[in-house]
Design a protein around this motif. Structure first.
Motif, PDB file in Angstrom:
ATOM      1  N   GLU A 126       0.835  -1.215   0.000  1.00  0.00           N
ATOM      2  CA  GLU A 126       0.000   0.000   0.000  1.00  0.00           C
ATOM      3  C   GLU A 126       0.864   1.256   0.000  1.00  0.00           C
ATOM      4  OE1 GLU A 126      -2.605  -0.367   3.336  1.00  0.00           O
ATOM      5  OE2 GLU A 126      -3.762  -1.986   2.417  1.00  0.00           O
ATOM      6  N   PHE A 127       1.907   1.248   0.797  1.00  0.00           N
ATOM      7  CA  PHE A 127       2.797   2.409   0.843  1.00  0.00           C
ATOM      8  C   PHE A 127       3.493   2.610  -0.492  1.00  0.00           C
ATOM      9  CE2 PHE A 127       7.018   4.230   1.603  1.00  0.00           C
ATOM     10  CZ  PHE A 127       6.641   5.458   2.112  1.00  0.00           C
ATOM     11  N   THR A 128       4.002   1.533  -1.049  1.00  0.00           N
ATOM     12  CA  THR A 128       4.706   1.609  -2.323  1.00  0.00           C
ATOM     13  C   THR A 128       3.779   2.104  -3.423  1.00  0.00           C
ATOM     14  OG1 THR A 128       6.127  -0.197  -1.632  1.00  0.00           O
ATOM     15  CG2 THR A 128       6.102   0.306  -3.966  1.00  0.00           C
ATOM     16  N   SER A 129       2.567   1.577  -3.452  1.00  0.00           N
ATOM     17  CA  SER A 129       1.646   1.993  -4.511  1.00  0.00           C
ATOM     18  C   SER A 129       1.220   3.440  -4.321  1.00  0.00           C
ATOM     19  CB  SER A 129       0.432   1.071  -4.565  1.00  0.00           C
ATOM     20  OG  SER A 129      -0.343   1.204  -3.397  1.00  0.00           O
ATOM     21  N   SER A 130       1.108   3.906  -3.091  1.00  0.00           N
ATOM     22  CA  SER A 130       0.730   5.301  -2.890  1.00  0.00           C
ATOM     23  C   SER A 130       1.866   6.223  -3.311  1.00  0.00           C
ATOM     24  CB  SER A 130       0.332   5.558  -1.440  1.00  0.00           C
ATOM     25  OG  SER A 130       1.439   5.446  -0.591  1.00  0.00           O
ATOM     26  N   LYS A 131       3.125   5.831  -3.075  1.00  0.00           N
ATOM     27  CA  LYS A 131       4.266   6.626  -3.516  1.00  0.00           C
ATOM     28  C   LYS A 131       4.347   6.652  -5.039  1.00  0.00           C
ATOM     29  CE  LYS A 131       6.456   8.207   0.045  1.00  0.00           C
ATOM     30  NZ  LYS A 131       6.531   9.624   0.272  1.00  0.00           N
TER      31      LYS A 131
END
Length: 137
Positions: A126-131
């Motif tokens: 989730e963090f990677t995709s939001s970045k």
């Protein structure tokens, strides 16, 4: 060492460690406040399972003899027969409670270990995709 001495030692140790907190306000950036050591958690779960297994057998070691003795005393008219039966019943109840608690601890820790890795992967994704989404805009 008596139970009272052990209990006093445990309380003193807990009081000495009371200053430790999981939510360190002054942690250095990037330093986790709470780290999950899977080896330690696994060892605790394993010990809880061993205790569960031992309590199921060893905790009931005198059950049959106590029941028979209580019956024999009661048949002979001794009031201690009823008292022994009551004590044995209370003991059985407490052993069942401890067995259930050990099972709950063991199962809970096993679940925590298995779900922790999944949650970490999900949070990372989730963090990677939001970045990535942030950079694409």
């Amino acid at each position: 060492m008596s139970f009272d001495e052990e209990w006093a030692t445990a309380r003193a140790t807990a009081a000495a460690n009371a200053a430790l907190r999981l939510d360190h306000a002054g942690s250095a950036p990037g330093t986790p406040d709470l780290a999950l050591n899977q080896d330690h958690i696994g060892a605790i779960g394993s010990e809880a399972h061993k205790l569960h297994s031992r309590l199921q057998t060893d905790g009931r070691h005198a059950a049959t003899a106590s029941t028979e003795a209580a019956g024999a005393l009661s048949r002979e008219g001794f009031a201690t027969g009823a008292a022994l039966a009551k004590a044995n019943s209370r003991w059985e109840s407490q052993v069942k409670t401890l067995v259930a608690a050990c099972a709950q601890i063991s199962n809970g820790l096993n679940y925590s270990l298995s779900s922790h890795a999944k949650e970490e992967q999900q949070l990372y994704a989730e963090f990677t995709s939001s970045k990535i989404d942030e950079y694409l805009k």
